[in-house]
Design an enzyme around this catalytic site. Structure first.
Site, PDB file in Angstrom:
ATOM      1  N   HIS A   1      61.348  87.675  42.163  1.00 19.39           N
ATOM      2  CA  HIS A   1      62.143  88.785  41.640  1.00 19.39           C
ATOM      3  C   HIS A   1      61.245  89.966  41.257  1.00 19.39           C
ATOM      4  O   HIS A   1      60.054  89.813  40.994  1.00 19.39           O
ATOM      5  CB  HIS A   1      62.936  88.344  40.410  1.00 19.39           C
TER       6      HIS A   1
ATOM      7  N   GLU B   1      63.900  79.239  37.047  1.00 20.85           N
ATOM      8  CA  GLU B   1      62.559  79.109  36.479  1.00 20.85           C
ATOM      9  C   GLU B   1      62.461  77.870  35.594  1.00 20.85           C
ATOM     10  O   GLU B   1      63.458  77.173  35.365  1.00 20.85           O
ATOM     11  CB  GLU B   1      62.222  80.386  35.703  1.00 20.85           C
TER      12      GLU B   1
END
Length: 332
Positions: free
Chosen positions: A98, A202
């Site tokens: 990202h 994550e």
């Protein structure tokens, strides 16, 4: 599961009859080579790291030498995978981190020790918010730069468009995927329809930036997404007291990749994820460590061998509590 103290079933997505052994196929991308410095790697100028080389299929496919490197590579990989009844299959993963999020800014400001032991547990500091962190203006620009890369690569390098798109449920990844692939001249057969995968997120626990929003909130912010079957309204994985161990993180991403190989027919697959989860993915594939900057992208050629019997049970370490700040760590 309600707590990561009860490990996620990391050997999910296998059967009692067979399991998939996943590995990186080296020799095709610069990032496979230990001589390539990740800090100097530029995905855009290096053609996603694709090595300029010949393939055994070139003679018949490109006898006049007019095809691009990506066209010849795509043809070669599809031929590898084309044998009927083959117990070996291949996919090319376009793995993107990202763009910069507000949690990245906060960690850089406070320093990693203070971030890990104190600030990461908060939703923000009164000036910025980093729970389920959104992209900063810099992060948005990074994603748009990747969009420009793909636009050029599709038309000039003839890179094959992804046939499937998967994203972490965290906002910064969904937003990055949308900015990266939206409005590209994609084939009608492979439109951009991002699928949200819970396991692509994550490391779990403690850090509020890694606590996902509700399914309803994700849908409201990003109406174009599709959720994988069974995706729940509330976050079932994040807990405030414990952080996922490295070995558990690796096995979680291995389970995710096995699921994609078992259910996804497309060969070229885009993944929008995080630095820690990309590192875990590469460990699961036996790939050399290759850290990405925010907004970075690499490609990985993956081989899946269908092996008899259930997947071996891999021991994983339990989650760990956040580190103690001690004295003098939190200065700002």
């Amino acid at each position: 599961m309600n707590s990561i103290s009860s490990p996620f079933p990391v050997n999910a997505f296998t059967s009692t009859e067979y399991h998939l052994q996943l590995s990186t196929v080296t020799g095709f991308f610069q990032q496979d080579d230990n001589a390539t410095d990740p800090d100097r790697f530029d995905y855009a100028s290096s053609n996603l790291g694709l090595i300029n080389r010949t393939y055994p299929s070139d003679l018949l496919f490109d006898p006049t030498g007019t095809k691009t490197q990506w066209q010849r590579f795509e043809h070669f990989v599809r031929k590898l995978d084309a044998n009927p009844g083959n117990s070996v299959h291949y996919k090319v993963l376009f793995v993107g981190r990202h763009g910069e999020g507000y949690h990245n800014v906060a960690e850089a400001f406070y320093g990693t020790p203070a971030w890990n032991c104190y600030w990461s547990k908060l939703d923000g500091n009164g000036t910025i918010t980093w729970s389920d962190a959104h992209l900063t203006p810099t992060g948005i620009k990074q994603a748009l730069n990747t969009n420009a890369f793909w636009r050029h690569a599709l038309s000039e390098a003839k890179i094959p468009a992804p046939e499937a798109y998967y994203t972490s449920p965290l906002d910064r990844c969904v937003a990055t995927a949308n900015l990266t692939y939206a409005d590209l001249p994609l084939p009608h057969s492979c439109p951009f329809r991002p699928i949200v995968k819970e396991l692509l997120r994550e490391a779990l626990g403690v850090h509020t930036c890694d606590r996902r929003s509700t399914r309803s909130a994700i849908r409201a912010a990003h109406p174009s997404v599709t959720f994988e079957p069974g995706f729940p309204e509330q976050d079932p994985l994040w807990v405030p007291e414990l952080r996922e161990s490295t070995s558990h993180h690796t096995e979680r991403l291995r389970a995710l990749l096995r699921n994609i190989f078992a259910t996804e027919p497309g060969m070229f697959v885009a993944l929008s994820s995080h630095s820690g989860s990309i590192a875990a993915m590469l460990r699961a594939l036996g790939h050399r460590p290759f850290p990405l900057q925010t907004g970075g992208v690499i490609a990985v050629l993956v081989r899946a061998d269908r092996a008899p019997g259930p997947a071996p049970v891999v021991p994983v370490d339990p989650p760990v509590p956040a580190p103690d700040c001690g004295s003098g760590v939190v200065q700002k």
